[in-house]
Motif scaffolding. Sequence first.
Motif, PDB file in Angstrom:
ATOM      1  N   TYR A  52       0.831  -1.201   0.000  1.00 41.74           N
ATOM      2  CA  TYR A  52       0.000   0.000   0.000  1.00 41.74           C
ATOM      3  C   TYR A  52       0.868   1.255   0.000  1.00 41.74           C
ATOM      4  CZ  TYR A  52      -3.821   3.175   1.042  1.00 41.74           C
ATOM      5  OH  TYR A  52      -4.743   4.188   0.958  1.00 41.74           O
ATOM      6  N   ARG A  57      -2.534  -0.776  -5.432  1.00 39.15           N
ATOM      7  CA  ARG A  57      -3.878  -0.976  -4.916  1.00 39.15           C
ATOM      8  C   ARG A  57      -4.506  -2.223  -5.539  1.00 39.15           C
ATOM      9  NH1 ARG A  57      -1.757   2.298  -2.314  1.00 39.15           N
ATOM     10  NH2 ARG A  57      -2.442   4.414  -1.759  1.00 39.15           N
ATOM     11  N   GLU A  64     -11.160   9.004  -4.443  1.00 38.15           N
ATOM     12  CA  GLU A  64      -9.818   8.684  -3.980  1.00 38.15           C
ATOM     13  C   GLU A  64      -9.100   9.855  -3.315  1.00 38.15           C
ATOM     14  OE1 GLU A  64      -7.761   6.881  -7.268  1.00 38.15           O
ATOM     15  OE2 GLU A  64      -8.863   5.006  -7.051  1.00 38.15           O
ATOM     16  N   SER A  65      -9.843  10.870  -2.899  1.00 38.77           N
ATOM     17  CA  SER A  65      -9.250  11.981  -2.166  1.00 38.77           C
ATOM     18  C   SER A  65     -10.275  12.502  -1.169  1.00 38.77           C
ATOM     19  CB  SER A  65      -8.822  13.104  -3.127  1.00 38.77           C
ATOM     20  OG  SER A  65      -9.953  13.629  -3.816  1.00 38.77           O
ATOM     21  N   SER A  68      -7.503  11.115   4.950  1.00 34.93           N
ATOM     22  CA  SER A  68      -6.078  11.017   5.272  1.00 34.93           C
ATOM     23  C   SER A  68      -5.470   9.836   4.513  1.00 34.93           C
ATOM     24  CB  SER A  68      -5.880  10.816   6.778  1.00 34.93           C
ATOM     25  OG  SER A  68      -6.312  11.961   7.490  1.00 34.93           O
ATOM     26  N   ASP A  69      -4.399  10.107   3.775  1.00 34.21           N
ATOM     27  CA  ASP A  69      -3.800   9.060   2.950  1.00 34.21           C
ATOM     28  C   ASP A  69      -2.335   9.403   2.675  1.00 34.21           C
ATOM     29  OD1 ASP A  69      -3.860   6.640   1.565  1.00 34.21           O
ATOM     30  OD2 ASP A  69      -4.355   7.608  -0.344  1.00 34.21           O
ATOM     31  N   LYS A  71       1.414   9.572   1.553  1.00 33.85           N
ATOM     32  CA  LYS A  71       2.112   9.127   0.352  1.00 33.85           C
ATOM     33  C   LYS A  71       3.604   9.365   0.535  1.00 33.85           C
ATOM     34  CE  LYS A  71      -1.791  10.014  -2.762  1.00 33.85           C
ATOM     35  NZ  LYS A  71      -2.739  10.212  -1.648  1.00 33.85           N
ATOM     36  N   ASN A  82      -3.252   6.449   7.123  1.00 30.76           N
ATOM     37  CA  ASN A  82      -3.959   6.100   5.885  1.00 30.76           C
ATOM     38  C   ASN A  82      -5.299   5.471   6.229  1.00 30.76           C
ATOM     39  OD1 ASN A  82      -0.836   5.679   5.299  1.00 30.76           O
ATOM     40  ND2 ASN A  82      -1.806   6.264   3.386  1.00 30.76           N
ATOM     41  N   GLU A  83      -6.356   6.056   5.706  1.00 30.57           N
ATOM     42  CA  GLU A  83      -7.710   5.596   6.015  1.00 30.57           C
ATOM     43  C   GLU A  83      -8.282   4.719   4.893  1.00 30.57           C
ATOM     44  OE1 GLU A  83      -9.908   8.874   8.548  1.00 30.57           O
ATOM     45  OE2 GLU A  83      -9.076   9.787   6.734  1.00 30.57           O
ATOM     46  N   VAL A  85      -8.036   1.629   4.242  1.00 36.58           N
ATOM     47  CA  VAL A  85      -7.071   0.742   3.570  1.00 36.58           C
ATOM     48  C   VAL A  85      -7.653  -0.640   3.302  1.00 36.58           C
ATOM     49  CG1 VAL A  85      -5.048   1.977   4.422  1.00 36.58           C
ATOM     50  CG2 VAL A  85      -6.002   0.090   5.780  1.00 36.58           C
ATOM     51  N   GLN A  88      -9.009  -1.217  -0.015  1.00 38.41           N
ATOM     52  CA  GLN A  88      -8.090  -1.031  -1.137  1.00 38.41           C
ATOM     53  C   GLN A  88      -7.002  -2.106  -1.217  1.00 38.41           C
ATOM     54  OE1 GLN A  88      -7.068   3.357  -1.692  1.00 38.41           O
ATOM     55  NE2 GLN A  88      -7.782   3.350   0.420  1.00 38.41           N
ATOM     56  N   GLN A 120      -8.002   2.754   9.905  1.00 39.71           N
ATOM     57  CA  GLN A 120      -6.823   3.608   9.786  1.00 39.71           C
ATOM     58  C   GLN A 120      -5.570   2.754   9.982  1.00 39.71           C
ATOM     59  OE1 GLN A 120      -8.604   6.327  12.949  1.00 39.71           O
ATOM     60  NE2 GLN A 120      -7.196   7.716  11.919  1.00 39.71           N
TER      61      GLN A 120
END
Length: 295
Positions: A52, A57, A64-65, A68-69, A71, A82-83, A85, A88, A120
């Motif tokens: 991830y 994915r 997809e926005s 919280s994610d 990168k 990262n939320e 998950v 995905q 998360q």
Amino acid sequence: MQTLTPRLTEAQLALLPTEEDIAFYEEHGWYISQKVIPDEVIDAAIQGSEKYYRGDRDYRLAVESGFSDWKPEDGDNIVRNNEFVSLQNQQLRLLALQPIIGAIAARLARTTQIRLLDDQLVYKPPSKKRQSAVGWHADGAYWATCSSPNLLTAWIPFHDCDETRGPLVVIDGSHKWSGLQDIRYFNQQNLTETEQKFYAPGRKITKVPMTLQKGQVSFHHRWTIHGSYSNYSTSPRLALAVHLQDAANHYRPFRNHQGKEIHIFDEVLCRKLANGDPDFSDPKVFPVLWTEASS
């Protein structure tokens, strides 16, 4: 998208909370399980988290926005959050949807069904100097449009987690306090400073670190105030928080103190009911971990 058949073995049934355990949870707002997650499931989840973080994915979200994610371009020296998950990545989904997690949660919440709400993945880099605490907050303060008072969270470290490694910390019995609707200090790392907001007559602030062995899971009530210490060990700290809803939960409109209509990101992902409300039982977004008939 693969899902689990929510069934428990006889050995797993023996690991469920007793009535005494449930009474403890209702009084204190938290519970620590025995070792209930096999090492191989967690090891696969670690591989899934690495995949991830690389940007790979297995499944794509409809949107997809807006959540919280972390990168790679955000940097390695911060807390990664990262939320969603499990929606995905297959290995993280396998962990999040373990039926034993749902069965324990159902016992604690005294409900006939447990569905996923969201999740998360939180990574803390090791450091003896850098602050990597997560600030005090109550999950329920972020779930304003969820009707049920009995939502809860399962916290799953991917390794043994002692106090040096930045474990989750709960404030014992705080789920019984009033006025928690605005306890949203997730990003405020000075726990001592924020803690001053909680002092009031009749309140006792007792902090309990969730020091767990790999395979154990802690559970806390939607209104239990919690955060986590900085990671002062020499190894990263990686954990998955799985937010869970009981059978009775559904969408409810909510306005804040200023009269502004509040929404949560989950509403964007799920289907709508005939009246236009978000469907918090949409199986594609909120899969069932466990039902009473499964036992």
